[in-house]
Write an enzyme that holds these catalytic residues in place. Structure first.
Site, PDB file in Angstrom:
ATOM      1  CE1 TYR A 167       4.692   1.283  -2.041  1.00 52.74           C
ATOM      2  CE2 TYR A 167       6.883   1.874  -3.118  1.00 52.74           C
ATOM      3  CZ  TYR A 167       5.702   1.231  -3.139  1.00 52.74           C
ATOM      4  OH  TYR A 167       5.452   0.517  -4.077  1.00 52.74           O
ATOM      5  CB  ILE A 178      -1.026   0.096   1.377  1.00 55.68           C
ATOM      6  CG1 ILE A 178       0.024   0.118   2.528  1.00 55.68           C
ATOM      7  CG2 ILE A 178      -1.786  -0.958   1.177  1.00 55.68           C
ATOM      8  CD1 ILE A 178      -0.800   0.304   3.783  1.00 55.68           C
TER       9      ILE A 178
HETATM   10  N1  CAA Z   1      11.430  17.254  -5.839  1.00 54.29           N
HETATM   11  C1  CAA Z   1      11.318  18.516  -5.147  1.00 54.29           C
HETATM   12  N2  CAA Z   1      10.222  19.029  -4.724  1.00 54.29           N
HETATM   13  C2  CAA Z   1       9.022  18.171  -4.957  1.00 54.29           C
HETATM   14  C3  CAA Z   1       8.957  17.018  -5.644  1.00 54.29           C
HETATM   15  C4  CAA Z   1      10.434  16.387  -6.039  1.00 54.29           C
HETATM   16  N3  CAA Z   1      10.439  15.096  -6.494  1.00 54.29           N
HETATM   17  N4  CAA Z   1       7.862  16.592  -5.714  1.00 54.29           N
HETATM   18  C5  CAA Z   1       6.821  17.545  -5.034  1.00 54.29           C
HETATM   19  N5  CAA Z   1       7.688  18.633  -4.504  1.00 54.29           N
HETATM   20  C6  CAA Z   1       7.124  19.948  -3.987  1.00 54.29           C
HETATM   21  C7  CAA Z   1       6.184  20.327  -4.831  1.00 54.29           C
HETATM   22  O1  CAA Z   1       6.406  21.007  -6.023  1.00 54.29           O
HETATM   23  C8  CAA Z   1       5.471  21.371  -3.874  1.00 54.29           C
HETATM   24  O2  CAA Z   1       6.260  22.513  -3.403  1.00 54.29           O
HETATM   25  P1  CAA Z   1       5.526  23.952  -3.168  1.00 54.29           P
HETATM   26  O3  CAA Z   1       4.915  23.521  -1.673  1.00 54.29           O
HETATM   27  O4  CAA Z   1       6.986  24.816  -3.275  1.00 54.29           O
HETATM   28  O5  CAA Z   1       4.571  23.988  -4.452  1.00 54.29           O
HETATM   29  C9  CAA Z   1       5.824  20.244  -2.426  1.00 54.29           C
HETATM   30  O6  CAA Z   1       6.753  19.474  -2.790  1.00 54.29           O
HETATM   31  C10 CAA Z   1       4.510  19.341  -1.939  1.00 54.29           C
HETATM   32  O7  CAA Z   1       4.402  19.802  -0.734  1.00 54.29           O
HETATM   33  P2  CAA Z   1       3.179  19.259   0.014  1.00 54.29           P
HETATM   34  O8  CAA Z   1       3.095  19.690   1.442  1.00 54.29           O
HETATM   35  O9  CAA Z   1       1.746  19.690  -0.748  1.00 54.29           O
HETATM   36  O10 CAA Z   1       3.115  17.814  -0.164  1.00 54.29           O
HETATM   37  P3  CAA Z   1       2.437  16.534   0.184  1.00 54.29           P
HETATM   38  O11 CAA Z   1       2.672  16.029   1.787  1.00 54.29           O
HETATM   39  O12 CAA Z   1       1.038  17.071   0.094  1.00 54.29           O
HETATM   40  O13 CAA Z   1       2.854  15.515  -0.671  1.00 54.29           O
HETATM   41  C11 CAA Z   1       3.027  14.517  -2.724  1.00 54.29           C
HETATM   42  C12 CAA Z   1       2.765  15.691  -2.111  1.00 54.29           C
HETATM   43  C13 CAA Z   1       2.566  13.285  -1.916  1.00 54.29           C
HETATM   44  C14 CAA Z   1       4.540  14.187  -2.323  1.00 54.29           C
HETATM   45  C15 CAA Z   1       3.044  14.206  -4.145  1.00 54.29           C
HETATM   46  O14 CAA Z   1       3.839  15.245  -4.766  1.00 54.29           O
HETATM   47  C16 CAA Z   1       2.965  12.967  -4.516  1.00 54.29           C
HETATM   48  O15 CAA Z   1       2.123  12.166  -4.928  1.00 54.29           O
HETATM   49  N6  CAA Z   1       4.270  12.807  -5.112  1.00 54.29           N
HETATM   50  C17 CAA Z   1       4.507  11.383  -5.833  1.00 54.29           C
HETATM   51  C18 CAA Z   1       4.927  10.279  -4.944  1.00 54.29           C
HETATM   52  C19 CAA Z   1       5.175   9.039  -5.726  1.00 54.29           C
HETATM   53  O16 CAA Z   1       6.082   9.062  -6.698  1.00 54.29           O
HETATM   54  N7  CAA Z   1       4.648   8.008  -5.142  1.00 54.29           N
HETATM   55  C20 CAA Z   1       4.534   6.812  -6.025  1.00 54.29           C
HETATM   56  C21 CAA Z   1       3.330   6.038  -5.757  1.00 54.29           C
HETATM   57  S1  CAA Z   1       3.429   4.514  -6.941  1.00 54.29           S
HETATM   58  C22 CAA Z   1       4.407   3.509  -6.274  1.00 54.29           C
HETATM   59  O17 CAA Z   1       5.047   3.676  -4.956  1.00 54.29           O
HETATM   60  C23 CAA Z   1       5.051   2.348  -6.682  1.00 54.29           C
HETATM   61  C24 CAA Z   1       6.180   2.029  -6.950  1.00 54.29           C
HETATM   62  O18 CAA Z   1       6.772   1.159  -6.182  1.00 54.29           O
HETATM   63  C25 CAA Z   1       6.850   2.968  -8.143  1.00 54.29           C
END
Ligand code: CAA
Length: 240
Positions: free
Chosen positions: A147, A85
């Site tokens: 994760y 998850i």
């Molecule tokens: N590098 C730098 N900054 C990043 C970033 C990155 N890779 N990703 C997001 N940010 C920044 C955003 O631009 C935003 O910046 P601002 O506040 O200046 O606009 C900030 O981080 C986001 O902050 P939040 O407080 O809104 O973050 P949040 O706690 O709500 O989380 C998140 C947001 C969950 C990280 C969302 O960006 C996300 O879902 N990211 C993808 C995560 C991911 O790849 N998950 C994989 C799922 S699939 C899987 O896991 C299967 C597998 O095995 C591959």
């Protein structure tokens, strides 16, 4: 007699493809699932693979679940620890509960299930265990300390258990999928996902079947000399 396999989280996503690939390789498959009764029913109707409900994060449920599968299908020779998850969020937002849930299911589930099949595999001097890790356990991922830690733990767990199983004919390997076109990845915000796909050399998301074929190989009789390894299937996104 056909080999018997348990695939955790085996009725949806990557797990569903793994269940089908093992079935097609002549294995009798038990597909475990946690909660989505309707999806599991449709899966069993479509594939003729039996589905069994239990929570992999609970050891007693795993012991009981494996006991039921062994009674109905026979001794378990193959275990695929696929159940996983996400509870994504940056460290600022991540709660202890989000941490615990992911560690307990993704990593604790591997321990619980291996524990439940381990003695039997040792007695019969044969076993195949494949643990589904992740590119994000190898490389880390913004917003996924829980994760990434769990999946990274799976890779260490795999290498340690492989050493314990080797003399008993039990192989233990991991697959590290990249971003695959499942519901889990579809839940990543669209703009974030587009940036991730732009960094995949092959230029697309992977398909569940592309992971399943790797699992089927590692679970086959032919893979007896492969143990403690990690097969990365990620379109070149992380070369490890
Ligand atoms: N590098 C730098 N900054 C990043 C970033 C990155 N890779 N990703 C997001 N940010 C920044 C955003 O631009 C935003 O910046 P601002 O506040 O200046 O606009 C900030 O981080 C986001 O902050 P939040 O407080 O809104 O973050 P949040 O706690 O709500 O989380 C998140 C947001 C969950 C990280 C969302 O960006 C996300 O879902 N990211 C993808 C995560 C991911 O790849 N998950 C994989 C799922 S699939 C899987 O896991 C299967 C597998 O095995 C591959």
């Amino acid at each position: 007699m056909a080999r018997v396999a348990i695939v955790t989280g085996g009725t949806r996503g990557i797990g569903e493809a793994i269940s089908i690939a093992l079935r097609d390789a002549g294995v009798t498959v038990a597909a475990n699932y946690a909660g989505n009764e309707e999806k599991a029913r449709q899966f069993s109707e479509r594939t003729r693979i039996k589905a069994y409900r239990w929570d992999v994060s609970d050891l007693d449920s795993c012991l009981a679940g494996v006991g039921q599968v062994e009674e109905e299908l026979g001794p378990v020779d193959v275990l695929v620890n696929n159940a996983g998850i996400t509870r994504d969020g940056t460290m600022k937002r991540m709660t202890r509960q989000m941490w615990d849930e992911v560690i307990d299911v993704n990593l604790g589930g591997c321990f619980n299930m291996a524990k439940a099949v381990w003695n039997g595999m040792n007695e019969r001097k044969y076993g195949r265990i494949v643990n589904i890790g992740s590119i994000n356990g190898q490389a880390g991922q913004y917003g996924q300390v829980n994760y990434a830690a769990a999946k990274s733990g799976i890779h260490g767990f795999t290498k340690a258990l492989a050493q314990e199983g080797a003399r008993a004919g039990i192989t233990v390997n991991a697959i590290a999928p990249g971003y695959i076109d499942t519901e889990m990845v579809a839940a990543v915000p669209q703009d974030v996902l587009e940036k991730i796909v732009a960094r995949i050399p092959v230029g697309r998301l992977g398909h569940a079947e592309e992971i399943a074929r790797g699992v089927a190989f590692l679970c086959s009789e032919d893979a007896g000399f492969v143990t403690g390894s990690t097969l990365s299937i990620n379109g070149g996104q992380h070369m490890y």
